[in-house]
Scaffold this active site. Sequence first.
Site, mmCIF file in Angstrom:
data_model
loop_
_atom_site.group_PDB
_atom_site.id
_atom_site.type_symbol
_atom_site.label_atom_id
_atom_site.label_comp_id
_atom_site.label_asym_id
_atom_site.label_seq_id
_atom_site.Cartn_x
_atom_site.Cartn_y
_atom_site.Cartn_z
ATOM 1 N N ASN A 64 0.817 -1.208 0.000
ATOM 2 C CA ASN A 64 0.000 0.000 0.000
ATOM 3 C C ASN A 64 0.856 1.266 0.000
ATOM 4 O O ASN A 64 1.048 1.880 -1.055
ATOM 5 C CB ASN A 64 -0.950 -0.025 1.197
ATOM 6 N N ASP A 65 1.402 1.621 1.141
ATOM 7 C CA ASP A 65 2.139 2.883 1.233
ATOM 8 C C ASP A 65 3.306 2.963 0.250
ATOM 9 O O ASP A 65 3.624 4.043 -0.241
ATOM 10 C CB ASP A 65 2.677 3.071 2.656
#
Lengths: 462, 114
Positions: free
Chosen positions: A388-389
């Site tokens: 994600n990040d």
Amino acid sequence: MVSADFFALAYLGAAVLFILGIKGLSHPKTANRGNTLAMLGMALAIGITLLDGRISEYLWIFAAMALGAFIGIPLANKVKTTQLPQMVALFNGLVGLAAAAVAGGEFLRSETLNALTVTGQTEIALSALIGTLTFSGSVIAAGKLHGWVTSKPVTMPLGHWSTLVVLLATLGVAACFSVYGGEATLLVMIGLTFLLGLMLVLPIGGADMPVVVALFNAYSGWAGVATGFMLSNIVLVVGGSLVGASGLILTFIMCQAMNRSFLNVILGGFGAGDGEEVAGADLGDKTIQQAGVEDAAFMMGNARKVVLIPGYGMAVAQAQHALREVMDVLESQGLEVSFAIHPVAGRMPGHMNVLLAEADVPYENVVEMDTINPQFPQTDVVLVIGANDVVNPDAKNVQSSPLYGMPILEAYKAKTVYVVKRSMRSGYSGVENALFYQDNTYMIFGDAKDVCEKLSGALKDA
Amino acid sequence: MEITTLTFLVTVLVFAGFIGYFVIWGVTPALHTPLMAVTNAISGIVVIAAMFVAGAEEFSPVVWEMLPDSVDADKLFYARLLGFFGVMLASINIFGGFAITRRMLSMFRKQGRE
């Protein structure tokens, strides 16, 4: 009687073997030879020590070594690759405890034989201090990684002030012991240091444990250096400082890859509000687009170049074998497939590489961030699995984002992006991911392993 | 004029630190996990220190019998126990660390040959 120079030269040989051993890890082809060289170095160091005239009782030594082998080897053979981080953390802690035990033993011996000096006491204090700190901190880190200790940051009463007080008290007692000695003082120091280790690591969130593990890896080396000073032994100093340097460099690399200062990680509390929303780019009223596995299979079937981005979610779902299947099917259809690895993917430095190697993904197909980033504009399909990040374009484009400045995998530049996720929950940082809202991004909700299995099935049928 | 042992050890430490710095940066990121495992094993070198405690000459039966009464034999025994414990813990690291490194590297190697 063999001269002291003979021992010094033999220890030097062992130290050189350690250096050559680590150097072997510069490439997978020479890595195994490196490991063997390091083993030879250890055998040489132990063998030569057995010849030392100051050692005259062997039974306990051999019994202890046999016991160590009896515990250590099965442990190493049984551990799952997903559990490697806690295993390394545990090993860091054991060395710390060993260094503390040696310091205690050396103190009792010297005290009864009236051989204590202020320098000697200082070295004993250092050895016991670094060793105990490494032990208690590593045990908590391993516990957090294994789920025995809550991975949420635990704030201390009065926050970091109480930690500071314990730190100062520990240093004070250590100084006192260095000058005056005394069994009780040493025990108090060890107790305080143990507490300090707990207080330092408990406030740090579970996802920051990679940094903590790397840091205590360094400490375990410095503990060896301290015992080396205690016994005036070269190989302990060299071996310890190699480990110390390694741990510090890995700590530095991890912090860089998260764009956070070392202090920021250590002071902890980050990620306290799990899943809370933090302002990111103005997403307006943009919405996500959902897609099915068949859509992704269709797009990939017509693509030439596909990049797979695995994240921690893939490791949790144990999807590495299913993902390898996807790679195999795509390659058999003549596509170019690469895995893109972000430095903080997984639970420790290089963890994702081991997970993929376990699933028989060829080394050549696994590409580091700096190499793969320029290739994204020519990539037809990117499949993000449980990351994600590390693919959030805000880190590059939005100055107000908490992620701004963090190096990312530039998946957003690819022609089409599919993201496999269990839900819309935000990543560890709590920041909304702008990538998910792009026009060329499609979300596939589901378990990573499940989706990968269906995907390779759909690709075969097509 | 000779230098003290302490100065000599500090010299060794500083140089070893520099060597470590350059050698570690040369390790490929893909092998950072095996690197941590092999450093786990190498840090088991504290076994040397523990051996000097567990096997010290005063524990040999001959010397032990000749120790003067003023020496606290109980304390010495605890020292030896701590040494034993240290050798055992460090050995877990040595055997376990090298074994797991070997296991991990074999995962990388088996697909190296085509």
